[in-house]
Motif scaffolding. Structure first.
Motif, PDB file in Angstrom:
ATOM      1  N   PRO A   1      -0.472  24.029  -5.468  1.00 27.02           N
ATOM      2  CA  PRO A   1       0.790  24.769  -5.579  1.00 27.02           C
ATOM      3  C   PRO A   1       1.334  25.232  -4.231  1.00 27.02           C
ATOM      4  N   GLN A   2       0.481  25.303  -3.210  1.00 24.66           N
ATOM      5  CA  GLN A   2       0.925  25.797  -1.910  1.00 24.66           C
ATOM      6  C   GLN A   2       1.744  24.760  -1.146  1.00 24.66           C
ATOM      7  N   ILE A   3       1.664  23.504  -1.567  1.00 27.78           N
ATOM      8  CA  ILE A   3       2.397  22.438  -0.866  1.00 27.78           C
ATOM      9  C   ILE A   3       3.774  22.299  -1.485  1.00 27.78           C
ATOM     10  N   ILE A   4       4.801  22.418  -0.642  1.00 29.85           N
ATOM     11  CA  ILE A   4       6.168  22.289  -1.149  1.00 29.85           C
ATOM     12  C   ILE A   4       6.868  21.053  -0.604  1.00 29.85           C
ATOM     13  N   TYR A   5       6.290  20.402   0.393  1.00 27.13           N
ATOM     14  CA  TYR A   5       6.869  19.175   0.937  1.00 27.13           C
ATOM     15  C   TYR A   5       5.896  18.020   0.716  1.00 27.13           C
ATOM     16  N   TRP A   6       6.422  16.932   0.155  1.00 30.81           N
ATOM     17  CA  TRP A   6       5.612  15.738  -0.089  1.00 30.81           C
ATOM     18  C   TRP A   6       6.371  14.512   0.415  1.00 30.81           C
ATOM     19  N   ARG A   7       5.601  13.548   0.896  1.00 28.84           N
ATOM     20  CA  ARG A   7       6.186  12.297   1.385  1.00 28.84           C
ATOM     21  C   ARG A   7       5.375  11.140   0.799  1.00 28.84           C
ATOM     22  N   PHE A   8       6.057  10.233   0.110  1.00 31.69           N
ATOM     23  CA  PHE A   8       5.410   9.067  -0.476  1.00 31.69           C
ATOM     24  C   PHE A   8       5.910   7.831   0.254  1.00 31.69           C
TER      25      PHE A   8
ATOM     26  N   THR B   1       0.847  -1.186   0.000  1.00 30.99           N
ATOM     27  CA  THR B   1       0.000   0.000   0.000  1.00 30.99           C
ATOM     28  C   THR B   1       0.886   1.240   0.000  1.00 30.99           C
ATOM     29  N   TRP B   2       0.476   2.232  -0.791  1.00 32.87           N
ATOM     30  CA  TRP B   2       1.191   3.510  -0.818  1.00 32.87           C
ATOM     31  C   TRP B   2       0.329   4.582  -0.162  1.00 32.87           C
ATOM     32  N   ASN B   3       0.964   5.416   0.650  1.00 33.99           N
ATOM     33  CA  ASN B   3       0.308   6.557   1.274  1.00 33.99           C
ATOM     34  C   ASN B   3       1.028   7.837   0.882  1.00 33.99           C
ATOM     35  N   ILE B   4       0.274   8.935   0.915  1.00 32.47           N
ATOM     36  CA  ILE B   4       0.835  10.244   0.563  1.00 32.47           C
ATOM     37  C   ILE B   4       0.661  11.177   1.755  1.00 32.47           C
ATOM     38  N   TYR B   5       1.740  11.905   2.075  1.00 30.91           N
ATOM     39  CA  TYR B   5       1.718  12.911   3.124  1.00 30.91           C
ATOM     40  C   TYR B   5       2.232  14.228   2.549  1.00 30.91           C
ATOM     41  N   TYR B   6       1.876  15.309   3.193  1.00 28.74           N
ATOM     42  CA  TYR B   6       2.367  16.607   2.787  1.00 28.74           C
ATOM     43  C   TYR B   6       2.617  17.454   4.017  1.00 28.74           C
ATOM     44  N   SER B   7       3.306  18.558   3.823  1.00 25.03           N
ATOM     45  CA  SER B   7       3.590  19.457   4.940  1.00 25.03           C
ATOM     46  C   SER B   7       3.659  20.882   4.424  1.00 25.03           C
ATOM     47  N   LEU B   8       3.115  21.779   5.223  1.00 28.06           N
ATOM     48  CA  LEU B   8       3.196  23.208   4.908  1.00 28.06           C
ATOM     49  C   LEU B   8       4.158  23.915   5.847  1.00 28.06           C
ATOM     50  N   THR B   9       4.854  23.159   6.705  1.00 29.04           N
ATOM     51  CA  THR B   9       5.697  23.739   7.733  1.00 29.04           C
ATOM     52  C   THR B   9       6.861  24.482   7.123  1.00 29.04           C
TER      53      THR B   9
ATOM     54  N   SER C   1      12.068  25.866  10.938  1.00 26.64           N
ATOM     55  CA  SER C   1      11.854  25.296  12.261  1.00 26.64           C
ATOM     56  C   SER C   1      12.634  24.010  12.470  1.00 26.64           C
ATOM     57  N   ASN C   2      13.219  23.483  11.374  1.00 28.87           N
ATOM     58  CA  ASN C   2      14.026  22.263  11.422  1.00 28.87           C
ATOM     59  C   ASN C   2      13.198  21.023  11.693  1.00 28.87           C
ATOM     60  N   LEU C   3      11.889  21.150  11.740  1.00 33.31           N
ATOM     61  CA  LEU C   3      10.999  20.020  11.956  1.00 33.31           C
ATOM     62  C   LEU C   3       9.904  20.046  10.903  1.00 33.31           C
ATOM     63  N   ILE C   4       9.562  18.862  10.413  1.00 32.46           N
ATOM     64  CA  ILE C   4       8.510  18.741   9.417  1.00 32.46           C
ATOM     65  C   ILE C   4       7.355  17.971  10.037  1.00 32.46           C
ATOM     66  N   SER C   5       6.179  18.528   9.958  1.00 31.56           N
ATOM     67  CA  SER C   5       4.984  17.867  10.469  1.00 31.56           C
ATOM     68  C   SER C   5       4.189  17.356   9.278  1.00 31.56           C
ATOM     69  N   TRP C   6       4.144  16.027   9.139  1.00 31.68           N
ATOM     70  CA  TRP C   6       3.506  15.433   7.968  1.00 31.68           C
ATOM     71  C   TRP C   6       2.016  15.227   8.209  1.00 31.68           C
ATOM     72  N   ILE C   7       1.207  15.546   7.182  1.00 34.44           N
ATOM     73  CA  ILE C   7      -0.245  15.404   7.237  1.00 34.44           C
ATOM     74  C   ILE C   7      -0.661  14.401   6.164  1.00 34.44           C
ATOM     75  N   ARG C   8      -1.482  13.445   6.537  1.00 32.95           N
ATOM     76  CA  ARG C   8      -1.947  12.423   5.591  1.00 32.95           C
ATOM     77  C   ARG C   8      -2.861  13.062   4.544  1.00 32.95           C
ATOM     78  N   TRP C   9      -2.548  12.805   3.274  1.00 29.77           N
ATOM     79  CA  TRP C   9      -3.397  13.305   2.177  1.00 29.77           C
ATOM     80  C   TRP C   9      -4.529  12.312   1.979  1.00 29.77           C
ATOM     81  N   ASN C  10      -5.761  12.728   2.209  1.00 29.17           N
ATOM     82  CA  ASN C  10      -6.891  11.806   2.287  1.00 29.17           C
ATOM     83  C   ASN C  10      -7.678  11.674   0.977  1.00 29.17           C
TER      84      ASN C  10
END
Length: 1694
Positions: free
Chosen positions: A707-714, A657-665, A669-678
């Protein structure tokens, strides 16, 4: 004592350099000692208060008058004003013209800076100013500079941003003389490095301000040493070589810099002001035209002076001492000249070059410009070692003779002095205008790449240009884990291995060398702020202090441990890390050879307290994912394709299974808070593909709508019974280029107008890689690549705009080095076709003259520049394609069936017409035009063939799209063109295949579409003539029948085997010629088909690399439809694939022999099926294939049927039905139960079964009919029957019956009968639909109404391994109709449908029922009359045949011998290259020779070969009396029986004392080709040939004895032909009544031929004959060649 021997080497080269790329004015490169005529020419005068002056790149001169408040505009070629501007001006001052044509001017007393837009009539405000502006300048970045007089400063503002504020760049608002100050600045100039030069008037100096610096450097005048001091300088100019030109106002002169300081150029006799031609009076500004001439605003004289460039030679002396190497000084630049140069030469050490005075020949050295061209040895261009090097050039040869050039690249190593020649790999082409060097070809050094261009016609004319390039290391990518995985899940109770030495990548090496690096490892918990450090120094893992300063990574337990073996890898022992914690590991690697070279890699590790599968994640296309510390960079403009792989503790059964996350942080701040893309479920198989497979693809649309999302996690999750493995890739959006703009100038023009594209102010962290220009008319998705450039300013020629509005839409794609791009829409332009070039080409080919080198297109094509050549060919191809469409439409309106001359594109039906019989005269004209354009296309393709392939996506796409445009009109492609195009496109596919793992999916799709279109065009063109859908081109026909050069060396050469080309016993010359042409057409078609199959296979593999499961790539053009889809095997069940033109493939529920879980299916539709002497000439070609993941095609067999729908050409016009006049035969006494019709099935290929279709249209739709049929004439058993009841009528009011190919198989014929049902039968059998009993007729048929009938056959065929169509295993479906074939198959391959409309059968019942004499008196009398004439004529021609038999034997010609007792009459001698004969005699014998209008044949034997005949000497002894004293010789033809070579001697003179020139002797040389084409000779041949062979009725009388076709046979042939024509007329008699004939014709008939000739045609023919009688004209060469060839096929005719 040392003695010095001084050697002086003088280097003298005459040149003017190219304008600096991007300049808006003529910034040429002059030699340091160039001179101008001191006496000026007054260009314009009486300009009151002349102030500003500007000369643009088109030599347009602009000047301002402060008193008349006007801007004056002249053309540089004339002193006549072309325009003036005066609105709102008040004492205008400085003036400058931007690249787009906008005019900027200081509106002095109104304190404004105004702008007139290009072609505008009103000004607009740019900015308000605080003081008078004395200088205006716009740099390459579209930045405006203004010099304020009274404010003592220079300011700038960006023109790209209308709200940009003014920024001071020099001066401080206070007059001063220090480096920071200015005093009344005047003229300004900004060079290519953005350094600012200021004419600091009151300080009497020129100041230079480097970019970003406020302190200036004095480069001329007060504060510098030298004899030239300035007084009130007001203007400054920098040429392309960096030399200064200064307007020294108060000294009334122009000075310039050189090798040894400054020198006076104009106004040098005295500093006193004056009005003489060699004097100036308070000059203010200067400018240069494109020829190097100087224009000066001579203010106080109120005039503009022009000073002509006199000499421009570079003389550089270098002195050396004995024993010291000579320093070589080389000037490399482009060459430009508009007028003749003096004869100058130079000699420098081993270099020798002469530039000869070419004033007589009109030839000058070529202008050479390299792109990119801004480079020096001190500031070279930089290319990474792992990157390709591509340098293009712009070559402008100038010669009124041949424009052929020779180009040669040489590479020198500049580690010392650029004198060491580098030996380039032989596979790298160095003889083209462009140079492409693959990555890793040259070591890391600085190199000089020098291009030498030589005119072939004058080897002394040489153009040189160099570029300096530094090869630098690429830099490594550090990976702690495989494939650059960002994050992994790890069971803390097991060891963890981090191995950057094995996983890192060095793009410069094939294998990463871990021993070249030192490794430092660091660790932190993700929730901590930073890695452990002391006083800012990071602590490594093995540093014991790290435990004290950061105990979160490794806690104090007795069994913890870290093992490093070797240093390139790190093993974390089990239980060293806490469970359920996230750690970040970092490795810093330092080169052991250069400690300043370092790289860093990161990995996130999440520990769990259970066993896990270790999974790695990476990018399928590694170049699309660039490492950026702990992130990977991805492009929002391309799709992202990922793959995953289990590394350790893997299970066979696993759920993915593949999941997608994104972050607007904010990353600060040196920390990334990932949000599940639903939204993954909503976009599965739309934007997201392979969500439950090891490969995962994300379409670019996700990034576009977010376009506002610059961080993505797959993230990928591997789940099994033994645990879960989670890994991920973290991405940072690579921002595309931004904040810039692009413009085009001018905004309208023709296809030959040179448009300038200017892009400026584009920002990108990864630097701009290139600028690509695309054009389209309406649909942006159909945009075509026009050009690409690595520099922001380039020039192009554009294709014509829309046919209705001439508007062309354009956009520029600005792409960075990591492939992220931005599209910038340009202002649409109006482009109309410039037909001059094509007209010149047409005239050249029609007149068979050489293409003039003075033509612009000839000069452009000779440059070899990729962009230029491909633009010109695209423009010409577009025009040719439009002409072809117009001609086709015109041909259709003049009764040419379009399906007979053209294969319609897919999805189009642009030609509409009724069914007509071909118009011969229109067809002749159409073919003539088509052959001319085919010759032009072949010429253009030859140019394309010689172009090298630039193996980049844009280089491949541009060349492939050009070929696709050139081959679009498939009816105009010769065999040679098709062969070359196919080979070129195959090469392009191979190049694309080599880089498929480095390029984006979007770029791949564009390149594949262009190549596939080219392949399909060529396939259609080569099969068209074989399928009789395209007429054979004259070039192909003549080449097939040319005498081969290798005839003597190839004993088994097919060309000479006449049996191979004959049609049975038909050995006529026309049959042999047609046979040869067909043979070579088929041979070429087989070769191209094999090559095309391989090309399409490569393209399939290329696309497969980028397509994931559930993803579909579709290429839908007019040339082909290609669909490639990757699916699971389970998805094949009952899958319906919808294609273009209603084509379909419907798969059954199960397919066998598929072992792969994931497969790719490819559907391919092409306009025309491959030719194989079958009735597939109207069918599209449908190919359906299944491939495994490795690109291997799978063989599919199934017990269930695969249903296919195969479309037909939409432009086919169905013949009308034939009327069956059955009511006329009701009175027959034959008592037939049915009206029978016969269909012969033996006319089709035995291995191809066909189905039969019957269409009946009753004229009375209320009637019912009974149809019965049987097979073969010997059978009396009815094979089937049906009823045609009114409710069975179709929407077209037809009754339809269908017999499939299984029913007709193994039968020779079908006989079907129809009878009209009476009212009782109608009620009994039609009203009661449940009644299925057979109605048994007993009474003869009686028809109350006639009906129309049409029969046609259809077939379903597959292509076997030998490219032959077969039908076994295929069934034609009942849905088959006029437009498509329904087919059922048990396997997959390439399919086509057969279709043929059968002629109406002769109604023999009607014929025999009306054969009584009383009703057919005229017929019987005509038959008796014809046969009587035939018998009388037969007796006469038999007598003549006997006489011909006596003339048939060849007569021997012998040598004169002394003992020969013969009465000699006519004698001759032949002289050849290697032999000559003795005197030979023609001997009077029986039958007699040299009779009036006779043609005699002789056999001559010689001792050895002549090699070639030169001349013949012939005479007679004048001993005869009467009419035998004179002979008129028309021509003599000799043929060498060994070589089949023919020699023509054309006399057309008398050999007589009393006639003509009164000579009995004549000498004639072998006629050349032009003489052989002369009308008088051809007409003699044509008269005999056409009458004796072209018309059977005349050939009976004019028959030649040498022809085997006797008079008796010809007479019988005429009779037979007459009755055959009568039978054919009977077949189509009823149909002819339905054809709309446009002109009434007068019918002239004879016994043997039928002619339909209009009165207009007769009158035109008479007029032409009268004209030809009084004027000798040349006939068409193509037509004459076939006449001569056939006539010369006779043996030795006199």
């Amino acid at each position: 004592m040392w003695y010095s021997c001084h050697l002086v080497f003088s280097l003298i080269l005459s040149f003017i350099g190219n304008p600096v790329v991007g300049s808006f004015f003529n910034q040429l490169t002059f030699c340091p000692n160039a001179t101008w005529n001191p006496n000026g020419i007054t260009f314009a005068n009486n300009i009151n208060d002349l102030f500003g002056l500007f000369v643009d790149i088109n030599n347009i001169i602009y000047a301002t008058s402060q008193r008349s408040n006007t801007i004056y505009i002249w053309s540089g070629n004339s002193s006549n004003l072309i325009h003036t501007l005066s609105g709102n001006l008040n004492s205008p001052g400085a003036v400058f013209v931007a690249n787009n044509g906008d005019i900027y001017v200081d509106n002095g007393k109104n304190s404004q800076l105004l702008k007139w837009t290009s072609n505008g009539s009103q000004s607009e405000l740019v900015t308000n100013i605080s003081a008078q502006t004395l200088g205006i300048f716009i740099d390459l970045n579209d930045t405006l500079y203004i010099s304020y007089d009274d404010l003592h400063e220079v300011v700038k503002m960006s023109l790209s941003n209308g709200s940009s504020p003014l920024e001071t760049v020099a001066g401080n608002s206070t007059a001063g003389s220090d480096a920071y100050s200015l005093s009344h600045p005047n003229g300004i100039f900004v060079d290519s490095e953005f350094s600012l030069y200021v004419a600091d008037a009151f300080n009497n100096r020129i100041q230079k301000f480097a970019v970003g610096q406020r302190n200036g450097t004095t480069v001329a005048g007060n504060g510098t040493s030298g004899s030239f001091q300035l007084t009130m300088p007001t203007g400054v100019f920098i040429d392309g070589g960096g030399y200064l030109f200064i307007v020294d106002t108060s000294n009334n002169r122009i000075i310039g810099s050189g090798l040894y300081g400054f020198r006076c150029i104009v106004g040098c006799s005295t500093p006193v002001a004056g009005s003489l031609s060699n004097q100036l009076n308070a000059p203010r500004t200067l400018g240069f035209d494109s020829y190097g001439n100087i224009f000066v605003s001579d203010r106080s004289n109120q005039q503009i002076q022009k000073f002509i460039l006199m000499t421009n030679s570079c003389a550089i002396e270098t002195t050396t001492t004995q024993g010291v190497p000579v320093k070589q000084t080389t000037i490399t630049t482009g060459l430009l000249q508009s007028s003749p140069l003096s004869s100058i030469s130079y000699n420098l050490s081993t270099v020798s070059l002469s530039v000869i005075n070419q004033s007589n020949s009109g030839c000058f050295p070529p202008i050479v410009t390299l792109i990119p061209n801004v480079s020096t040895l001190l500031s070279p261009l930089q290319f990474q070692y792992s990157k390709d090097i591509y340098i293009s050039s712009n070559i402008q040869p100038s010669c009124n003779q041949s424009l052929a050039i020779q180009t040669q690249w040489t590479v020198f190593n500049c580690s010392r002095n650029c004198s060491s020649l580098v030996q380039i790999n032989p596979t790298i082409v160095t003889t083209h205008s462009d140079l492409f060097i693959p990555a890793k070809s040259l070591p890391n050094e600085i190199y000089e790449f020098k291009l030498t261009v030589t005119l072939v016609s004058s080897s002394s004319l040489i153009g040189l240009s160099s570029a300096y390039i530094q090869i630098i290391p690429t830099g490594i990518t550090v990976n702690l884990f495989q494939f650059g995985t960002s994050s992994i899940t790890f069971g803390y109770a097991t060891d963890l291995l981090l191995d950057p030495g094995a996983n890192s990548i060095d793009p410069d090496e094939n294998i990463f060398n871990a021993s070249n690096w030192m490794y430092e490892y660091y660790c932190r918990t993700l929730d901590s702020e930073s890695f452990p450090s002391i006083n800012g120094s990071l602590l490594t893992i093995d540093d014991p202090r790290s435990l004290v300063f950061n105990s979160s990574c490794f806690f104090n337990r007795s069994n913890i441990g870290v093992v490093s073996f070797p240093s390139s890898s790190l093993r974390i022992l089990s239980r060293s890390l806490r469970p359920n914690q996230t750690y970040q590991f970092m490795v810093k690697m330092l080169s052991i050879y250069n400690t300043s070279s370092s790289a860093i890699g990161y990995l996130l590790v999440q520990t769990v307290d259970y066993n896990t599968q270790i999974v790695a994640v990476g990018c399928v296309i590694s170049t699309m994912c660039a490492s950026n510390l702990e992130f990977q960079l991805i492009n929002p403009t391309t799709q992202v394709a990922l793959f995953s792989l289990c590394i350790d503790n893997c299970q066979t059964s696993v759920n993915i299974t593949w999941n997608i996350y994104y972050s607007l942080t904010n990353r600060s701040s040196n920390l990334i808070s990932w949000i599940r893309w639903n939204q993954t479920n909503a976009y599965e198989n739309i934007w997201l593909f392979g969500m439950n497979t090891s490969n995962f693809t994300v379409a670019k649309e996700i990034f576009f709508v977010n376009p506002q999302i610059i961080y993505w996690r797959f993230e990928v999750i591997y789940s099994s019974l033994n645990g879960i493995g989670v890994s991920a890739l973290n991405f940072l959006i690579n921002a595309p280029p931004r904040n810039g703009s692009c413009s085009i100038n001018p905004l309208n023009g023709t296809t030959m107008t040179l448009f300038t594209i200017t892009c400026s102010n584009w920002l990108d962290e990864n630097s701009i890689n290139d600028y690509s220009l695309y054009s389209y008319n309406q649909n942006e998705s159909n945009a075509n690549l026009v050009a690409f450039s690595s520099v922001p300013m380039f020039q192009v020629r554009l294709p014509a705009g829309s046919n209705t509005t001439s508007r062309l839409n354009l956009f520029v794609k600005i792409q960075d080095t990591l492939n992220s791009y931005t599209d910038f829409n340009l202002t649409s332009v109006l482009i109309v076709q410039d037909t001059t070039i094509l007209s010149d080409l047409i005239d050249s080919f029609r007149n068979r003259t050489n293409i003039s080198t003075n033509h612009l297109f000839s000069q452009l094509l000779s440059t070899g520049d990729q962009n230029t050549v491909e633009q010109i060919i695209t423009i010409l191809s577009q025009e040719l394609n439009q002409i072809n469409n117009e001609q086709l439409q015109n041909a259709v309106t003049k009764d040419i069936p379009v399906a007979s001359v053209f294969v319609s594109p897919l999805g189009e039906s642009s030609f509409s017409s009724n069914y007509v019989l071909p118009n011969a005269s229109t067809m002749l004209y159409f073919n003539k035009q088509m052959n001319t354009y085919a010759t032009i296309r072949e010429y253009l393709m030859t140019t394309l063939t010689n172009l090298p392939i630039i193996p980049t996506t844009k280089g491949i796409t541009l060349q492939a799209s050009t070929i696709a445009q050139l081959t679009q009109s498939t009816n105009q492609l010769t065999r040679l063109l098709s062969t070359n195009a196919s080979a070129k496109c195959h090469q392009l596919a191979q190049k694309l295949y080599l880089i498929m793992n480095k390029i984006s999916y979007e770029d791949t799709q564009a390149a594949v579409q262009s190549i596939a279109t080219c392949v399909s065009n060529v396939m259609t063109a080569i099969n068209g003539p074989l399928q009789q859908r395209i007429t054979t081109l004259d070039l192909d026909f003549s080449r097939a029948n040319e005498f081969p050069y290798d005839y003597d060396t190839d004993v088994e050469f097919k060309w000479s085997d006449l049996k191979f080309f004959a049609d049975g016993n038909d050995y006529s010359w026309q049959t042999i010629q047609n046979g040869r042409n067909f043979y070579y057409q088929k041979q070429t078609a087989n070769q191209i088909d094999a090559q095309s199959t391989e090309t399409l296979s490569l393209l399939t593999k290329i696309l497969q690399t980028h397509i994931n499961i559930g993803q579909n790539c579709t290429i839908n053009t007019s040339a082909l439809f290609l669909s490639l889809e990757t699916i699971s095997v389970a998805s094949l069940s009952n899958k319906l694939v919808q294609l273009t033109e209603n084509a379909q493939v419907h798969l059954p529920s199960s397919l066998a022999n598929i072992n792969s879980t994931t497969i790719s299916i490819r559907s391919l539709i092409q306009p025309l099926a491959i030719a194989d002497q079958s009735n597939t000439n109207l069918s599209r070609s449908l190919s359906f294939s299944i491939f495994d993941r490795n690109g291997n095609e799978l063989t599919i067999q199934t017990n269930q049927s695969i249903k296919l729908i195969i479309p037909r050409d939409k432009n086919f016009v169905l013949p009308p039905m034939s009327l069956q006049n059955v009511t006329a035969i009701n009175s027959t006494a034959r008592h037939l139960l049915f009206n029978w019709h016969y269909i012969n099935l033996n006319q089709f290929k035995p291995n191809l079964s066909v189905s039969l279709h019957l269409e009946m249209e009753p004229l009375n739709t209320s009637l019912a009919y009974f149809l019965a049929y049987k097979f073969d004439s010997s059978s009396n058993t009815i094979a089937g029957w049906t009823l045609f009841c009114p409710y069975n009528l179709t929407n077209d009011s037809y009754y339809i019956y269908f017999l499939d190919n299984q029913q007709t198989a193994n039968h020779q014929s079908v006989i079907f009968g129809l009878r009209e049902m009476n009212s009782f039968e109608l009620i009994t059998f039609c009203s009661n639909r449940s009644n299925n009993t057979l109605p048994v007729p007993t009474d003869p048929f009686v028809f109350s109404s006639n009906y129309n009938l049409r029969t046609y056959v259809s077939g379903c065929y597959y292509l076997d391994s030998k490219n032959n169509w077969q039908s076994d295993g295929l069934i034609v479906g009942s849905r088959t109709n006029h437009n498509e074939t329904e087919c059922y198959s048990n396997h997959l391959t390439t399919f086509a449908g057969g279709f043929l409309v059968l002629p109406a059968p002769i109604n023999w019942d009607y014929s025999f029922s009306n054969t009584d004499f009383l009703r057919n008196k005229t017929v019987y009398v005509a038959i008796v009359y014809v046969f009587t004439i035939y018998i009388i004529l037969l007796i006469y021609v038999r007598y003549e045949d006997n006489k011909d038999m006596q003339k048939l034997p060849l007569m021997m010609v012998i040598d004169n011998q002394k003992d020969t007792i013969l009465k000699l009459k006519v004698q001759f001698m032949m002289l050849g290259k290697k032999n000559e004969t003795e005197i030979r005699s023609f001997i009077q014998s029986h039958p007699k020779i040299f009779e009036h209008s006779g043609v005699d044949s002789f056999l001559i034997v010689v001792s050895r070969s002549f090699c070639s005949l030169n001349c013949i000497y012939i005479w007679h002894d004048n001993s005869e009396i009467g009419h035998l004293t004179s002979w008129f010789f028309e021509y003599i033809i000799f043929r060498d029986l060994k070589t089949i070579e023919t020699f023509n001697f054309i006399f057309e003179q008398w050999i007589a004392v009393a006639e003509d020139n009164e000579r009995i002797k004549q000498i004639s040389k072998v006629a050349n080709e032009d003489q052989a084409q002369q009308f008088s000779h051809l007409r003699t041949i044509q008269k005999h040939h056409y009458l004796a062979e072209g018309y059977p009725r005349f050939s009976i009388i004019l028959h030649s004895p040498s022809k085997e076709f006797t008079r008796v046979q010809r007479c019988s042939f005429c009779l037979t032909l007459r009755f055959v024509l009568a039978s054919l007329n009977a077949l189509y008699h009823d149909q002819m009544e339905q054809i709309n004939t446009k002109k009434k014709t007068d019918s002239l008939g004879t016994l043997c031929d039928s002619l339909d000739i209009s009165s207009e045609q007769i009158s035109i023919h008479v007029m032409i004959q009268l004209m030809l009688f009084f004027r000798r004209v040349r006939t068409s060469r193509n037509t004459n060649e076939s006449l001569i060839a056939e006539f010369f096929s006779s043996i030795f005719l006199i």
